[in-house]
Scaffold this active site. Structure first.
Site, short mmCIF file in Angstrom:
data_model
loop_
_atom_site.label_atom_id
_atom_site.label_comp_id
_atom_site.label_asym_id
_atom_site.label_seq_id
_atom_site.Cartn_x
_atom_site.Cartn_y
_atom_site.Cartn_z
N CYS B 180 0.85 -1.19 0.00
CA CYS B 180 0.00 0.00 0.00
C CYS B 180 0.88 1.24 0.00
O CYS B 180 0.64 2.21 -0.71
CB CYS B 180 -0.89 0.03 1.24
SG CYS B 180 -1.81 -1.48 1.59
N CYS B 183 2.64 3.08 -3.14
CA CYS B 183 1.91 4.10 -3.88
C CYS B 183 1.45 5.25 -2.98
O CYS B 183 1.68 6.41 -3.28
CB CYS B 183 0.68 3.48 -4.55
SG CYS B 183 1.09 2.54 -6.04
N HIS B 184 0.78 4.91 -1.89
CA HIS B 184 0.05 5.93 -1.15
C HIS B 184 0.91 6.76 -0.19
O HIS B 184 0.48 7.81 0.26
CB HIS B 184 -1.15 5.31 -0.44
CG HIS B 184 -2.16 4.73 -1.40
ND1 HIS B 184 -3.07 5.51 -2.08
CD2 HIS B 184 -2.35 3.46 -1.83
CE1 HIS B 184 -3.81 4.74 -2.87
NE2 HIS B 184 -3.38 3.49 -2.75
N CYS B 225 -7.65 -2.46 -4.25
CA CYS B 225 -6.20 -2.30 -4.41
C CYS B 225 -5.51 -3.66 -4.42
O CYS B 225 -4.58 -3.88 -5.19
CB CYS B 225 -5.60 -1.44 -3.30
SG CYS B 225 -5.38 0.31 -3.76
#
Lengths: 146, 264
Positions: B180, B183-184, B225
């Site tokens: 995760c 990207c975030h 996701c």
């Protein structure tokens, strides 16, 4: 033969693993083609722009004027054929982690070191050896100045 | 209404393209400056969220309000029968979830807590996870805290679960091998194909997503996701999702709750 079938039945995960072609890393490259043959650049371009197969344009921008919505998480593919040799490009695609463990570039031709792979994708590389060679053949044609 | 529809259609056209590109998911540092997903969406979508007459999530809030007052189960009780006016009793509640649930010795999210109340106090069958009813009640309860700062994670007993959630967030997974955080945290603000990658603050759930043409929970979003990176999603209701939510909500502490939010 029977013994071989039994073996496959017990460890189906090994079928694909056995199907993966062996390759040799020399420095920062895989100098030899995974298939022993040169790939097809036209097919390679189609794979690169296909958002279900190559997935490249989700993260990369490149010289693909007809393609909308190209990503910018990764370097521009324009001129990539002048920056890297075919062997260097091959290793980047096969398993970029060998060059940079922190890379976000997916490993396209390996089954090693992956966690929680989805049921539909288990024991399969992202691209086949032939597809990797097609993509390498295409990328080496990208010799423009970005 | 005409204006509302135009907003939704415009946003849907934009959002549809975004929806094609499922977010891919290594963690270095958390975002130094917290930005809600609201800051990454189009002005049309922002306007849709902010106008209660345009915000499609308000349909679920209204349905939740009706369910709040409806008798249910063998007890014949409604939520209101015990909790009274939600505007008073539920104010601030959603802003502190997930909470530590002593009965199970684990954190519990709002949807599952509603179901515990249904089962134990109303003697009614629990709503299926991600059902319209459960999303509606969660949206209604969530809306009572709209604009209030998130306060999740103050209970010390939550710490090991929060830490586990952080591990899950930073763990690479799937055939495409993304965490995760890849990207975030590390690449927010950049474009994944057409989608601008937001930070990962779950400030508006349940929320209305144009890609879904529906309301959905954070669990549904996390599954999106996971599928995007070709990982095997956890089943709905899994402890992993609660731990991830706990980590993300704790990290979002102080940000205002937006339920029901609108996203592409």
């Amino acid at each position: 033969m029977a013994a071989a079938l039994t073996l496959l039945a017990i460890i189906p995960g090994q079928v694909w693993a056995q199907a993966l072609r062996p390759y040799e890393i020399v420095g920062d490259a895989i100098p030899q083609s995974l298939t022993g043959a040169r790939g097809d650049p036209t097919r390679g371009r189609a794979i690169v722009v296909d958002r279900q197969k190559g997935l490249c344009l989700l993260c990369h921008t490149g010289p693909f004027p007809e393609q909308r919505f190209q990503g910018n998480l990764a370097p521009d593919l324009a001129g990539v054929g002048t920056r890297w040799s075919d062997g260097q490009l091959r290793l980047k695609i096969v398993d970029s982690r060998r060059l940079n463990p922190a890379t976000i570039m997916p490993p396209y031709y390996t089954l090693d070191g992956l966690a929680r792979v989805g049921r539909n994708w288990q024991d399969k590389p992202v691209l086949s050896a032939e597809q990797v060679e097609d993509v390498v053949a295409f990328l080496t044609t990208l010799t423009e100045t970005p | 209404m005409r204006r509302a529809l135009t907003g939704v259609v415009l946003a849907a056209g934009f959002g549809g393209a975004l929806g094609l590109c499922i977010s891919l998911a290594l963690a270095q540092s958390p975002p130094s400056e917290h930005k809600s997903g609201f800051e990454f969406i189009s002005p049309e979508s922002q306007a849709t969220q902010q106008d209660d007459f345009s915000n499609p999530g308000m349909l679920w809030v209204a349905e939740g309000e009706a369910l709040w007052s409806a008798q249910a189960g063998a007890s014949g009780r409604s939520c209101a029968g015990c909790h009274g006016d939600a505007a008073v009793s539920m104010k601030g509640v959603a802003a502190r979830y997930p909470v530590y649930f002593a009965e199970s010795g684990q954190p519990i999210d709002l949807q599952s807590r509603i179901n515990v109340c249904r089962k134990v106090n109303q003697k009614a069958a629990p709503f299926p996870l991600e059902s319209r009813e459960l999303l509606a009640l969660s949206a209604f309860i969530g809306k009572q805290s709209r604009g209030m700062p998130i306060t999740t994670g103050e209970d010390k007993r939550l710490e090991p679960f929060r830490a586990r959630g952080q591990e899950l967030y930073e763990q690479r997974q799937g055939q495409l091998n993304f965490s995760c955080a890849n990207c975030h945290d590390d690449n927010w603000g950049k474009r994944l194909a057409s989608s601008v990658i937001p930070q990962s603050h779950p400030t508006g759930y349940p929320l209305y997503r144009l890609e879904w043409q529906s309301m959905g929970s954070l669990q549904r979003r996390l599954r999106n996701c996971m599928v995007g990176v070709r990982a095997e999603p956890y089943p709905y209701g899994s402890q992993e999702y609660v731990e991830l939510e706990l980590f993300l909500m704790t990290r979002a502490k102080g940000m205002p709750l937006e339920t029901p939010a609108v996203r592409p």
